[in-house]
Write an enzyme that holds these catalytic residues in place. Structure first.
Site, short mmCIF file in Angstrom:
data_model
loop_
_atom_site.label_atom_id
_atom_site.label_comp_id
_atom_site.label_asym_id
_atom_site.label_seq_id
_atom_site.Cartn_x
_atom_site.Cartn_y
_atom_site.Cartn_z
N CYS A 51 0.83 -1.20 0.00
CA CYS A 51 0.00 0.00 0.00
C CYS A 51 0.87 1.25 0.00
O CYS A 51 0.36 2.37 0.11
CB CYS A 51 -0.94 0.00 1.21
N GLU A 95 -1.66 1.35 -4.77
CA GLU A 95 -1.48 0.00 -4.24
C GLU A 95 -0.90 -0.82 -5.37
O GLU A 95 -1.32 -0.68 -6.53
CB GLU A 95 -2.82 -0.58 -3.79
#
Length: 366
Positions: free
Chosen positions: A324, A358
Site C-alpha cells: 500500500c 497499491e
C-alpha cells in the site's frame, strides 16, 4: 476534488499518471509494464468515518481539509458506497431531533458490504446508559423499516454497546467461487471491495503454478490466505490482532477450507520462531518444520518489511508482495532484488483521485 464531487471525467488521466509514476519508481528493479486494474469511478469505498458538527438545531457530517484543517460539510459522499450515502441521510434524520442520541455525539463510522449489510458506530463524549440503548434500538428498527440492513454500535470511553452484533459478512465472487469474509467493526478491512476482488484474482493467477505450501504474514481476517488456499497444499498465516484472528477462524469455517492454519503472533516473532531464536507456547502442536513453504505472501503496513523480515523472506523461492506504499516497497526491493527478480508487476487503483497507489509484485529467486 471535493468530498461531494468526484472528477470522474479525469479518471483515466489520473490513472495514467499513476502508471507512469509506478514505472519510474520500479525502473531500478524492473522494466515490466504494470498490469493495471481500474476502480469503479464512484461509490467504491465500503467504509468511511466522519466527525459530526452541531450547529444550533442543525447537525451534519464534516471532514477536515488536510492542509488547512478547515471544516468541510459533507451531506453526500460519492466516493463511498451507495448504502453509506443512504445511511448518512437516514442517520442525520434519525439523530438530529433526538436529545439522547444526539447529545455529545462527535463521530459516526460506516462499514458496508457489497451484499448490502452495514455496521454503523456512533462515538460519544459521554457515558452510555439504558436510555441510550432504548433510543438506539428504536432508531435501528426505523432504519430497518426503510429496508436498510444495519447494525448499530455505541462507543464511549471504555464502553462498547452492541445492539445485535459488531460484524457483517461480505460475499465476494473470486475466480468463479463465492468467498465469505466476516468483517468486524473497528478492525482493518479492504476499503475498495471491487478492487479487492481484482487483487485476489491477480494473486490467484500469479500463484496458479505453485507447489508446496504458502506462508502469509499479516493475514488480517484471512482475506488473501483463504482465497489462495486452493493453489497450495497448506497455508500457514500469522496475524497479531485478536479480532482479526477470530474473524479469520470464522472465515475458514464459513468457506469450508481445511488447509489453512492461523497463528496469533507478530511477523517479527514468527521470524524468531522460524530461525530458532525463541520458542513460543502458542506454537505448541504446530510443527513448523513440516511445512514446505516455497511461496511467502506479505501485505505489510505502510512502513513495509523490517530488516529481519526482509532477510527471512529471501529464503523463499517465490515472494508475493502486496504494497500500500510503493516507496517502502522500493526500499525493500533494494535488498530483495539482490536475490530475486520481479516477474509480475500490478497497479491496483485502490484510492482513485488521490496520490496513493497499491501495487503487487511477484518475485522469483534467481
Amino acid at each position: 476534488m471535493t468530498p461531494e464531487h468526484l472528477p470522474t471525467e479525469q479518471y483515466d488521466a489520473q490513472l495514467a499518471e499513476k502508471v507512469v509514476r509506478l514505472q519510474s519508481m520500479m525502473a531500478p528493479f524492473s522494466d515490466l509494464v504494470p498490469e493495471v486494474f481500474r476502480s469503479p469511478a464512484s461509490h467504491y469505498r465500503m467504509r468511511a468515518e466522519f466527525r459530526l458538527w452541531h450547529d444550533g438545531d442543525d447537525l451534519y457530517h464534516i471532514i477536515f481539509e488536510q492542509q488547512t484543517k478547515s471544516r468541510i460539510r459533507v451531506d453526500s459522499f460519492p466516493a463511498a458506497s451507495e448504502l453509506i450515502n443512504q445511511l448518512m441521510t437516514a442517520m442525520i434524520e434519525g439523530v438530529r431531533h433526538n436529545r439522547v442520541l444526539r447529545h455529545k455525539l462527535f463521530q459516526i463510522d460506516y462499514l458496508t458490504t457489497m451484499s448490502n449489510q452495514a455496521v454503523v458506530s456512533l462515538l460519544y463524549h459521554k457515558k452510555l446508559d439504558d436510555e441510550w440503548r432504548q433510543e438506539a434500538e428504536t432508531l435501528r428498527d426505523a432504519l430497518r423499516a426503510q429496508n436498510l440492513n444495519v447494525h448499530l454500535i455505541g462507543r464511549a470511553t471504555k464502553t462498547k454497546i452492541e445492539l445485535d452484533q459488531d460484524y457483517i459478512d461480505e460475499r465476494l465472487p473470486v475466480a468463479g467461487k463465492e468467498m465469505i469474509y466476516r468483517q468486524v467493526e473497528n478492525s482493518f478491512t479492504q476499503p475498495n471491495a471491487a478492487m479487492n476482488i481484482q487483487m485476489l484474482e491477480w494473486a490467484l493467477d500469479a500463484t496458479k503454478a505453485s507447489k508446496g505450501d504458502l506462508l502469509e504474514l499479516y493475514c488480517g481476517n484471512g482475506n488473501f490466505s483463504l482465497a489462495l488456499a486452493r493453489n497450495f497444499d497448506r497455508v500457514l498465516a500469522t496475524e497479531i490482532a485478536k479480532p482479526s484472528v477470530a474473524a479469520a477462524q470464522y472465515n475458514i469455517a464459513a468457506n469450508h477450507i481445511d488447509n489453512v492454519q492461523i497463528i496469533r503472533m507478530a511477523a517479527e516473532e514468527f521470524t524468531q520462531a522460524m530461525n530458532g531464536v525463541r520458542e513460543f507456547n502458542r506454537l505448541q502442536g504446530i510443527d513448523l518444520k513440516s511445512y514446505q513453504c516455497e511461496t511467502i505472501f506479505v501485505d505489510p503496513p505502510r512502513s513495509g518489511l523490517d530488516s529481519e523480515t526482509e532477510k527471512m523472506v529471501q529464503a523463499y523461492p517465490r515472494i508475493l508482495y502486496i504494497s500500500c506504499n510503493p516507496e517502502t516497497l522500493c526500499k525493500n526491493l533494494e535488498t530483495l532484488s539482490q536475490t530475486h527478480n520481479v516477474s509480475r508487476l500490478a497497479l491496483f487503483d485502490q484510492f482513485p483521485y488521490t496520490h496513493h497507489m497499491e501495487c503487487g509484485v511477484l518475485l522469483t529467486a534467481r
